[in-house]
Design an enzyme around this catalytic site. Structure first.
Site, mmCIF file in Angstrom:
data_model
loop_
_atom_site.group_PDB
_atom_site.id
_atom_site.type_symbol
_atom_site.label_atom_id
_atom_site.label_comp_id
_atom_site.label_asym_id
_atom_site.label_seq_id
_atom_site.Cartn_x
_atom_site.Cartn_y
_atom_site.Cartn_z
ATOM 1 N N LYS A 152 0.907 -1.427 -0.091
ATOM 2 C CA LYS A 152 -0.357 0.114 0.221
ATOM 3 C C LYS A 152 0.816 1.122 -0.320
ATOM 4 O O LYS A 152 1.862 1.047 0.883
ATOM 5 C CB LYS A 152 -0.792 0.185 1.787
ATOM 6 C CG LYS A 152 -1.819 1.199 1.629
ATOM 7 C CD LYS A 152 -2.615 1.361 1.993
ATOM 8 C CE LYS A 152 -3.234 2.478 2.572
ATOM 9 N NZ LYS A 152 -4.565 2.172 3.323
ATOM 10 N N LYS B 189 -1.993 -1.283 -3.442
ATOM 11 C CA LYS B 189 -3.072 -0.395 -3.825
ATOM 12 C C LYS B 189 -2.286 0.737 -3.331
ATOM 13 O O LYS B 189 -1.209 0.977 -2.835
ATOM 14 C CB LYS B 189 -3.712 -0.420 -2.015
ATOM 15 C CG LYS B 189 -4.267 0.119 -2.190
ATOM 16 C CD LYS B 189 -5.251 0.211 -1.217
ATOM 17 C CE LYS B 189 -6.269 1.721 -0.798
ATOM 18 N NZ LYS B 189 -6.877 1.762 0.266
HETATM 19 C C1 PBG Z 1 -7.451 4.259 5.780
HETATM 20 C C2 PBG Z 1 -7.012 3.679 4.237
HETATM 21 C C3 PBG Z 1 -7.750 4.648 3.023
HETATM 22 C C4 PBG Z 1 -7.841 3.956 2.323
HETATM 23 C C5 PBG Z 1 -8.428 2.546 2.599
HETATM 24 N N1 PBG Z 1 -8.601 2.128 3.867
HETATM 25 C C6 PBG Z 1 -6.673 5.583 3.573
HETATM 26 C C7 PBG Z 1 -5.743 6.254 3.408
HETATM 27 O O1 PBG Z 1 -4.644 5.114 3.647
HETATM 28 O O2 PBG Z 1 -5.804 7.037 3.885
HETATM 29 C C8 PBG Z 1 -8.130 4.282 0.815
HETATM 30 C C9 PBG Z 1 -9.169 3.455 -0.285
HETATM 31 C C10 PBG Z 1 -9.764 4.845 -1.542
HETATM 32 O O3 PBG Z 1 -8.560 5.507 -1.914
HETATM 33 O O4 PBG Z 1 -10.893 4.280 -1.920
HETATM 34 N N2 PBG Z 1 -6.405 3.151 6.783
#
Ligand code: PBG
Length: 333
Positions: A202, A256
């Site tokens: 991520k 991601k």
């Molecule tokens: C936070 C989380 C995020 C997303 C999913 N879980 C955002 C972040 O890490 O700030 C993003 C999903 C998206 O942008 O569609 N744990």
């Protein structure tokens, strides 16, 4: 792979593109409703369908409405619904205790969906950001996002989600050691069959902006997430993280964001051959929708093309806000 090079005109690659029938015959990848995981946003109350301004077509839903959405998704053939709670500011605290409250919004929605639509798999999110007064995925001490104390809290959070009946737990926090700790706790608690889809690779991405609005975290977030989420410049590190999470007990892994990181999807699938997923995140969704609304691209075609790209890159499935729309299209509705 041995490539045979017949020379022109013995070989004319356009021959197999000349009609829909031939193109269908030689198509290498397919997109089906089985590939879809639908992320939805939850909100307190009853009969609430509240649009998210930065994500046209996406709403925050109260528990009764998310049950209806889960039924609709199940009827469309979508195998998984993934829950993200919008948390009222009054429930955000320094100790994030709401995260493992057995009756928090996410857990209430999981129970309601599993009772009404047992055939759909429920995925839940493990990270402290919806409940954290400073918007971070972990506890903050003297400006540092601390790892080990956060992992203890994430374990409690994951257990409360498993107790509520979720099928897939998705740790999205990027702390070190959380997969092993959550796996051990699940085994101890008798939750042997709860699966873990780790957000292994991520990235610290600008494409999460609309999501943070949707869950009400943008106002709260101080600083950035670069000390725990990955540097977009890195690729080998993604493989180390995936290997680490698989060793600790992840059943499935995720990359991601999605489209800007298709190279990572391909490397992960080639290297490990495990169930590999990508998250087409909020910013990717918003870009396609915004351009389509302006008449600059054909939204439907761009949606299908963007999702097919994940299959081509080796993904087994995609978390996408387009899930119901694309499922209807694939079902010919
Ligand atoms: C936070 C989380 C995020 C997303 C999913 N879980 C955002 C972040 O890490 O700030 C993003 C999903 C998206 O942008 O569609 N744990």
């Amino acid at each position: 792979m041995t490539t045979i090079h017949a020379s022109f005109p013995s070989q004319r690659l356009r021959r197999m593109r000349k009609s829909a029938a031939l193109r269908n015959l030689v198509r290498e990848n397919t997109l089906t409703t089985d590939d879809l995981i639908w992320p939805v946003f939850l909100r307190d109350g009853e009969n609430v369908v509240e649009p998210v301004a930065s994500m046209p077509g996406v709403n925050r839903l109260s528990v009764d409405k998310v049950v209806e959405a889960a039924q609709e998704a199940y009827d469309l053939g979508i195998p998984v619904i993934c829950l993200f709670p919008y948390t009222n500011a009054s429930l955000k605290t320094e100790d994030c205790a709401e995260a493992w409250n057995p009756d928090n919004l996410s857990n209430r929605a999981t129970r309601a969906i599993k009772a009404a639509v047992p055939g759909i798999a429920v995925m839940t999110d493990v990270a402290l950001d919806p409940y954290n007064i400073n918007g971070h995925d972990g506890f903050v001490e003297d400006g540092e996002i601390v790892n080990d104390r956060t992992v203890e809290a994430l374990v409690k959070m994951a257990l409360s989600q498993a107790d509520a009946g979720c099928d897939i737990i998705g740790p999205s926090d990027m702390m070190d050691g959380r997969i092993g700790a959550i796996r051990a706790a699940l085994e101890d608690a008798g939750h042997q069959n709860v699966t873990l889809m780790s957000y292994s690779a991520k990235y610290a991405s600008a494409f999460y902006g609309p999501f943070r609005d949707a869950v009400g975290a943008s106002g709260a977030l101080k600083g950035d997430k670069k000390t725990y989420q990955m540097d977009p410049a890195n690729s080998d590190e993604a493989l180390r993280l995936v290997a680490r999470d698989l060793n600790e007990g992840a059943d499935m892994v995720m990359v991601k964001p999605g489209m800007p990181y298709l190279d990572i999807c391909r490397r992960v699938k080639d290297e490990f051959g495990v169930p590999t997923f990508a998250y087409q995140v909020s910013g990717e969704y918003a870009m396609i929708q915004a351009a389509a609304q302006n008449g600059w691209i054909d939204g439907e075609k761009a949606m299908i093309e963007s999702l097919m790209a994940f299959k081509r890159a080796g993904c087994d499935g995609i978390l996408t806000y387009f899930a119901p729309e694309v499922a209807k299209l694939l079902n010919g509705q």
